[in-house]
Design a protein around this motif. Sequence first.
Motif, short mmCIF file in Angstrom:
data_model
loop_
_atom_site.label_atom_id
_atom_site.label_comp_id
_atom_site.label_asym_id
_atom_site.label_seq_id
_atom_site.Cartn_x
_atom_site.Cartn_y
_atom_site.Cartn_z
N ASP A 210 -1.32 -3.93 -4.73
CA ASP A 210 0.11 -3.78 -4.47
C ASP A 210 0.46 -2.30 -4.50
N GLU B 50 -11.82 -8.05 1.01
CA GLU B 50 -10.88 -9.00 0.40
C GLU B 50 -10.03 -8.35 -0.70
N ALA B 51 -10.51 -7.26 -1.29
CA ALA B 51 -9.75 -6.57 -2.33
C ALA B 51 -8.44 -6.01 -1.78
N TRP C 45 -6.15 -7.41 -0.19
CA TRP C 45 -5.05 -8.35 -0.43
C TRP C 45 -4.62 -8.39 -1.89
N ARG C 46 -5.39 -7.79 -2.77
CA ARG C 46 -5.09 -7.81 -4.19
C ARG C 46 -4.45 -6.52 -4.69
#
Length: 190
Positions: free
Chosen positions: A161, A155-156, A158-159
Amino acid sequence: MTVRVMFVSPAMTADLRQARFGGRSPLDESGTRAATAAADAVPRADLVVRGSSSRCRQTADALGLRAEPVEQLADWHVGSWTGRTLDEVGEADPEGLALWLRDPSAAPHGGESLRQLSARVERWLAALPAGRVLAVVEPAVVRAATVVALGLASEAFWRLDVGPLTLTELSGRAGRWNLRCGRPLGGSRE
């Protein structure tokens, strides 16, 4: 045997500005200009590689690099979503998009899941020889490499950039990596 992997994300394109999946548009004028201007700041490396996209090839060329394409570093394969914007996919397949964003094993587009992308990048990292490696790769590949190298939850991904023409560095070896992330490609050559 220490490895230093330096990921450079490609320069700007019209597809990137539009949040288009797997876009194939060439570098735009500002992207080409920025990559050319950054050429003197590219760190030295023993091995120089790139993803297979035209954006990676054009960025490597503008940076003055002779980079060999590596299939394991290809952009995320998003199947039927290729060429479509995030908004278009959200309108046409809101359930599929929601599933894709929450389940790292899902591939509603018929391409690779996040887990498959991460496994592909992890295999590449594990096979690297000692020394300095420079890789011009799409942001999804940088994000996947960061997640697997640091042992983060999927899930990280998606965090994280990754901006155009930024340098993200992993140093260490399989099983123990350190991260230096997201600095603009500029400054003195290392």
